[in-house]
Design an enzyme around this catalytic site. Structure first.
Site, mmCIF file in Angstrom:
data_model
loop_
_atom_site.group_PDB
_atom_site.id
_atom_site.type_symbol
_atom_site.label_atom_id
_atom_site.label_comp_id
_atom_site.label_asym_id
_atom_site.label_seq_id
_atom_site.Cartn_x
_atom_site.Cartn_y
_atom_site.Cartn_z
ATOM 1 N N LYS A 169 9.183 16.550 18.647
ATOM 2 C CA LYS A 169 7.965 15.825 17.372
ATOM 3 C C LYS A 169 8.042 16.640 16.230
ATOM 4 C CE LYS A 169 4.232 14.423 19.240
ATOM 5 N NZ LYS A 169 2.714 14.238 19.716
ATOM 6 N N VAL A 170 8.187 15.768 15.206
ATOM 7 C CA VAL A 170 8.090 16.387 13.853
ATOM 8 C C VAL A 170 7.054 15.511 12.906
ATOM 9 C CG1 VAL A 170 9.553 16.599 11.882
ATOM 10 C CG2 VAL A 170 10.430 16.805 13.923
#
Length: 977
Positions: free
Chosen positions: A151-152
């Site tokens: 997750k960014v």
């Protein structure tokens, strides 16, 4: 109405599976060890039908703070000096790995389209692009599962990271998306990244992505603003603000879904789709209902759409299972005119609520909330770590974990004896009588402690070497050397991130490996532009056979490229007045770098080779760091005295040996472990004593439940980039009562204190065994045997393999068209007419019976391009280890001769040796010699066979007709076991 924990109809899981048939996957927005340990997650996957999982710092905060299940691992990591952030990363990665394994069947059943688990990068990096990329890559490597998504955050700084990570083939979950504009930016970043990945030859079908659009948080904020407005206070009196309650989040998601359809079902993505590229599915996040006035399944029922994901909290999942609706709320195939979702935004604007302001506030608050959870959790972990850390035993020694009372008693006694005898003080004073043997040689060898100070005056020499590379834009160095002439350099290079140059180590005579490395260095083929590189020829004595042969070969390659002044490409690293120095002067080498005389190669990690390597790898900054860190390490040795890490290592080894533990399992990066392996083996393995290390080729697969009484664990830990498999195994071993020692390396500068403490510890451990750490009396024998075979080859050619000496014949104990088996030092009972598998089993049965006390088995790989076969040999070695309950190690010829060959020949008489070799292999010429590298390689193998036999060690050889036959045997054997 059902409750979150006990939903009505929860045993009727058809709703979630029916949603999957409609094209929407339900993922679980939760993770905890209780969820996995209790069997609940397995039930949710198999029976209920959830198809993925998401996590974030807030979720982990609740999981870790609310449970004692993590305490044992926290204590284990705290003892090793892990910081709270590093502990958190390990805990998160461990849980994510387990979750990925739970979802692996889903991933496989859906051909890789579902079954993903998401882990989030450190939220404190949300506005730092390069740091986010580095953290994402680290998490991807640590988790090491095909169904991982990283997750960014969809911040402006996160978008370039999303594109860059997709471009290297990583699957990304873009999080904290609120606005249509941010969603579009994320989608386009994914598409650009995927296009870049394909342009580099990547397979787009391997890459997946979701765009996490937060829903209920929008309603929470907008509703709060609407409730603050009176019906007449808005800009448009025709609009009642209360009529817009609970609409913004869902209608925003509908706008984004329309954008998704436009982007991914258009000409822009059509070509990528034909090549196997996957759409970036919208993922509806924050879908738990926060307003009790709304339906508890509002954000599920209202957002059912094809090609989407909805990640739900466990409570919302239970509500949905009880009374959710299974029908498309958004149907792109419908011809009916649907309501314009953008109308809600226009009305909100009319009453004075700017959605862009809402989105901006939500992103800021979202990052801040995750930041706060992360900080709170790391603070809590810090407190837990301090309370759980413990001392690891009553000896008061640092970096040790010892539970055995006898072991602890021996450690305390040994430390006390050394204090009484002033062992450390005498070492620092350079007292040569501390060790047996020639006092003059000892005095020169003990210079390893303080050589850094003497080398300060040569700083300009080391700097000039590095500056030459930078000035000529040279990015590749071939480093030719064996054992101590190359290992510390490779260890240092392995430990540095983003070095200025790539050092390719050449420590073999295997023709296939030599060709591969030559091609990597730009020396493949004939003609063409001369490559931009330098070649370091490293040999203390200057007479190392392998290095001399490699020099001749690579010089000939340069000359084939049309290089006239080939000598300028070479640098000599050697002792003063050596034959290599003479050669370098005669052949006009570009540089001659002279070692400090008298310091053995394995003790030179605080001397010339490492300072030269530091300058080459990192320039002036690297050289100054090496010099300063080395001085600080020496000062720490003086300051910490008998409580220092080096002394603790010596006590650990010494007390371990006194309690029957002479095998050392090494855990750490392969090159650093290899350096320590040589240091320990050559430093202590002589006169029938010493420690037998097993490093990168560790195949000791004896279960910790067996409580092996002959081994010690030694870990070189990098908390910023830990080896998760090693951590798991060491933790289990410690829980079973085994004893461990750990070096913690938190920065590049820490490498130098590791080098010093290891050299101090091993030298004093050798003293405790009554041997001289600076001597290696048994390494010459296999070299002599090799030269004898080469001389014999010059007389009889290939007949040497059957008649290595006049009237001395090698007779196989088993032979067929594919393999011959030879044995010396024992008499295996093998039927000449038996099959190969049964014959090898009989060979092993008889071989392991030769040693009655604490045996170990060495599998020598003399196969072409051995790194390709190491995986097979390691697996086979682990099977042997389990079958016979003994330590097994895999070593690669000829490099191991200069690493652990000394302890095999001169250490405890416990070794069993099995060689894997081939009869036919490709060859390369050794210029100026009547033999090629294949003959040299095979001569070294046979030379070691005869050396072991002459010293009374049991040794066997499996000589296959070709590598193909060796591979076939190993593959067949592994299938059977």
């Amino acid at each position: 109405m059902s409750s979150p924990s006990n939903p009505t109809g929860a045993d009727t899981p058809s709703r979630v599976k029916e949603l999957s048939a409609l094209g929407q996957s339900i993922w679980l927005d939760s993770i905890s060890r209780e969820l996995m340990d209790s069997g609940k997650l397995d039930h949710l996957i198999r029976v209920v039908g959830i198809r993925g999982m998401t996590s974030n710092p807030t979720i982990f905060e609740k999981a870790i703070n609310g449970s004692s299940a993590y305490d044992g691992e926290i204590a284990f990591l705290a003892r090793r000096g892990y910081t709270p952030q590093q502990i958190l990363r390990v805990l998160m990665v461990r849980d994510i790995q387990r979750a990925c394994d739970f979802f692996r069947p889903v991933h496989q059943e859906t051909q890789g389209n579902d079954g993903f688990v998401s882990i989030e990068v450190n939220p404190l990096l949300a506005h730092k692009t390069e740091e986010t990329i580095a953290e994402a890559r680290l998490l991807h490597r640590l988790v090491n599962r095909p169904n991982l998504m990283v997750k960014v955050p969809g911040t402006p700084e996160g978008m370039p990271a999303i594109e860059a990570l997709t471009a290297i083939g990583m699957s990304i979950n873009v999080t904290l998306l609120f606005s249509p504009r941010a969603y579009q930016d994320a989608a386009e970043a994914y598409i650009r990244g995927l296009e870049a990945f394909v342009a580099k030859g990547g397979d787009p079908s391997r890459v997946h992505s979701v765009a996490s659009v937060f829903v209920s948080r929008i309603d929470t904020l907008v509703d709060k603003k609407l409730e603050a407005l009176s019906s007449s206070s808005g800009k448009d009196p025709q609009i009642d603000p209360k009529s817009l309650l609970g609409r913004a989040g869902i209608d925003n998601s509908r706008v984004i879904y329309d954008l998704f359809r436009e982007l991914f079902h258009s000409n822009r993505f059509s070509e990528m789709a034909l090549r196997g590229g996957h759409v970036q599915r919208p993922l509806w996040a924050s879908t738990g209902t926060k307003n009790p006035a709304y339906s508890d399944v509002l954000y599920v029922d209202s957002l059912t759409a094809p090609e989407t994901v909805n990640t739900v909290p466990e409570s919302t999942l239970n509500f949905y299972l009880d009374h959710g609706s299974v029908q498309l709320a958004i149907d792109p195939a419908s011809r009916a005119v649907s309501k314009d979702p953008g109308e809600t935004f226009r009305k909100l604007e009319a009453v004075g609520i700017r959605m862009e302001d809402v989105f901006s506030q939500l992103v800021t608050e979202g990052v801040k909330a995750f930041d706060q959870s992360f900080v709170t959790l790391t603070n809590t972990l810090g407190e837990k770590a301090r309370s759980l850390k413990g001392t690891g035993g009553s000896s008061g020694l640092s970096k040790l974990f010892i539970q055995d009372k006898r072991f602890l008693g021996e450690a305390a006694t040994l430390k006390s004896d050394w204090q009484r005898d002033r062992v450390l003080e005498r070492l620092l004073e350079g007292d040569p009588s501390l060790f047996p043997g020639d006092s003059g040689k000892n005095a020169r060898a003990m210079g390893f402690l303080s050589d850094i100070d003497r080398l300060t005056e040569r700083r300009s020499e080391f700097l000039a070497a590095g500056e030459e590379l930078r000035a000529k834009k040279i990015r590749t160095i071939l480093w030719l050397g064996m054992g101590g002439s190359i290992l510390s350099t490779l260890a240092l290079a392995e430990s540095f991130s983003d070095p200025d140059v790539c050092i390719l180590g050449v420590d073999t005579t295997d023709p296939e490996t030599i060709v591969r490395l030559a091609e990597e260095a730009g020396l493949g083929g004939e003609g063409g532009a001369p490559p931009s590189l330098r070649i370091v020829v490293s040999s203390q004595s200057g007479s190392t056979l392998e290095v001399s042969s490699l020099y001749s070969y690579f010089r000939a390659l340069l000359e084939k490229k049309g290089v006239r002044a080939a000598g300028e490409y070479f640098w000599a690293l050697t002792d003063p007045s050596s034959s290599l120095e003479s050669l370098a002067i005669r052949e006009k080498f570009g540089r001659i770098i002279r070692n400090t005389p008298g310091i053995p190669g394995r003790f030179s990690a605080f001397s010339v080779p490492v300072l030269l390597a530091a300058s080459l790898l990192k320039g002036p900054r690297g050289l100054d760091q090496a010099m300063n860190a080395s001085r600080l390490a020496y000062e720490a040795l003086q300051k910490n005295g008998y409580d220092g890490r080096g002394l603790s290592l010596a006590v650990f080894l010494g007390a371990g040996y006194r309690t029957g533990r002479d095998k050392v399992l090494l855990f750490g990066p392969p090159k650093l472990s290899g350096w320590f392996e040589q240091l320990l083996a050559e430093g202590t393995g002589k006169s029938g004593t010493g420690w037998i290390p097993s490093g990168p080729g560790n195949a000791d697969d004896r279960s910790e439940k067996e409580k092996p009484s002959d081994r010690l664990l030694l870990e070189i830990a990098f908390p910023e980039s830990p080896d998760m498999d090693s951590l798991s195994r060491i933790s289990r071993m410690e829980e079973a009562g085994e004893s461990s020692f750990f070096f913690t390396v938190n920065s590049e500068a820490d490498i130098y204190s590791f080098f010093l403490d290891a050299m101090v510890g091993v030298s004093l451990a050798a003293r405790d065994r009554g041997v001289n750490p600076f001597e290696a009396p048994d390494v010459a024998l296999p070299k002599e045997k090799t030269r004898d075979i080469l001389d014999r080859f010059a007389q009889v050619g290939s007949r040497v393999w059957e008649e290595p000496q006049p009237k001395t014949y090698l007779k196989p104990v088993f032979k067929n068209e594919d393999v011959s088996i030879f044995a010396e030092g024992f008499s295996p009972k093998i039927s000449p007419s038996g099959d190969l598998s049964g014959s090898v089993h009989s060979l092993l049965d008889d071989l392991v019976q030769v040693r009655k006390k604490s045996p170990y088995l060495v599998l020598q790989s003399w196969l072409p391009s051995p790194e390709k076969e190491e995986g097979r040999l390691l697996c086979w070695g682990k099977w042997v280890s389990r079958r016979y309950s003994l330590p097994v190690m895999v070593v690669r010829g000829p490099a191991f001769l200069h690493m652990v060959g000394q302890v095999h020949k001169g250490g405890p008489a416990e070794g069993l040796f099995l060689q894997f070799s081939v009869k036919d292999m490709m060859d390369l010429p050794v210029p100026g010699q009547p033999y090629g590298f294949a003959t040299l390689f095979r001569s070294q193998q046979l030379g070691d066979f005869f050396a072991l036999s002459q010293l009374g060690h049991p040794v066997a050889e499996l000589r296959f007709s070709s590598r193909t036959e060796a591979e076939r045997f190993l593959d067949s054997s592994l299938k059977q076991v």
